[in-house]
Design an enzyme around this catalytic site. Structure first.
Site, PDB file in Angstrom:
ATOM      1  N   SER A   1       0.842  -1.188   0.000  1.00  0.00           N
ATOM      2  CA  SER A   1       0.000   0.000   0.000  1.00  0.00           C
ATOM      3  C   SER A   1       0.877   1.237   0.000  1.00  0.00           C
ATOM      4  O   SER A   1       2.004   1.214   0.487  1.00  0.00           O
ATOM      5  CB  SER A   1      -0.907   0.018   1.233  1.00  0.00           C
ATOM      6  OG  SER A   1      -1.616   1.240   1.312  1.00  0.00           O
ATOM      7  N   HIS A   2       0.325   2.318  -0.513  1.00  0.00           N
ATOM      8  CA  HIS A   2       1.020   3.604  -0.456  1.00  0.00           C
ATOM      9  C   HIS A   2       1.074   4.132   0.971  1.00  0.00           C
ATOM     10  O   HIS A   2       1.876   5.006   1.280  1.00  0.00           O
ATOM     11  CB  HIS A   2       0.317   4.611  -1.367  1.00  0.00           C
ATOM     12  CG  HIS A   2       0.541   4.347  -2.816  1.00  0.00           C
ATOM     13  ND1 HIS A   2      -0.069   3.316  -3.485  1.00  0.00           N
ATOM     14  CD2 HIS A   2       1.330   4.971  -3.707  1.00  0.00           C
ATOM     15  CE1 HIS A   2       0.332   3.326  -4.748  1.00  0.00           C
ATOM     16  NE2 HIS A   2       1.180   4.319  -4.910  1.00  0.00           N
ATOM     17  N   SER A   3       0.252   3.591   1.832  1.00  0.00           N
ATOM     18  CA  SER A   3       0.184   4.013   3.229  1.00  0.00           C
ATOM     19  C   SER A   3       0.615   2.871   4.138  1.00  0.00           C
ATOM     20  O   SER A   3       0.032   1.783   4.103  1.00  0.00           O
ATOM     21  CB  SER A   3      -1.261   4.417   3.573  1.00  0.00           C
ATOM     22  OG  SER A   3      -1.441   4.496   4.966  1.00  0.00           O
TER      23      SER A   3
ATOM     24  N   GLY B   1       3.721   6.375  -0.473  1.00  0.00           N
ATOM     25  CA  GLY B   1       4.400   5.866  -1.659  1.00  0.00           C
ATOM     26  C   GLY B   1       4.685   4.387  -1.488  1.00  0.00           C
ATOM     27  O   GLY B   1       4.297   3.783  -0.481  1.00  0.00           O
TER      28      GLY B   1
ATOM     29  N   ASP C   1      -2.866  -1.783  -3.302  1.00  0.00           N
ATOM     30  CA  ASP C   1      -3.967  -0.826  -3.209  1.00  0.00           C
ATOM     31  C   ASP C   1      -4.263  -0.081  -4.500  1.00  0.00           C
ATOM     32  O   ASP C   1      -5.409   0.016  -4.903  1.00  0.00           O
ATOM     33  CB  ASP C   1      -3.749   0.152  -2.049  1.00  0.00           C
ATOM     34  CG  ASP C   1      -2.511   1.021  -2.158  1.00  0.00           C
ATOM     35  OD1 ASP C   1      -1.717   0.864  -3.103  1.00  0.00           O
ATOM     36  OD2 ASP C   1      -2.324   1.881  -1.271  1.00  0.00           O
TER      37      ASP C   1
END
Length: 133
Positions: A9-11, A44, A68
């Protein structure tokens, strides 16, 4: 053994939350590893984090990656190429929805299903109804 699962995930917080939820369903029988965010804590995806997660989730039964957003695909593909240099175990990048797919993949893996069966089950998660009629 069981199919390992990597959540990209970017998070970092989102990846960790999905791991927490899917892990609850797998009851500790499956390696489910988060690879979210950048090393500096920003949003990112990081090839190095995904490779590290692949190492941790690695299994002779293979590893499925759930992600994601579409831009995470390129990161995952580069990580899989790098990981292939050190492991002969199969890795599949799934097109499953992240949350529902991770939960279904965890349950399917915990029952001893193959990599292809885990991925197929995860990818079918988009068919789950979100409402009752």
């Amino acid at each position: 053994m069981a199919v390992g699962i990597v959540i990209v995930s970017h998070s970092a917080r989102l990846a960790e939350g999905v791991v927490e939820l899917a892990g609850q369903m797998a009851q500790g029988k499956v390696a489910i590893v988060a690879a979210g965010g950048m090393p500096d804590g920003s949003l990112g995806t990081s090839v190095d984090r995904v490779v590290a997660a692949l190492r941790e989730a690695d299994s002779p039964d293979g590893v499925v990656i759930l992600l994601d957003l579409g831009s995470a695909v390129m990161t995952a593909e580069m990580a899989v190429e790098m990981f292939a240099a050190e492991s002969s175990h199969r890795v599949v990048i799934s097109s499953a929805p992240l949350v529902e797919g991770a939960v279904i993949a965890a349950v399917e893996s915990a029952t001893g299903s193959s990599l292809d069966e885990v991925n197929t089950a995860a990818e079918s998660a988009h068919l789950l109804p979100k409402h009752s009629d």
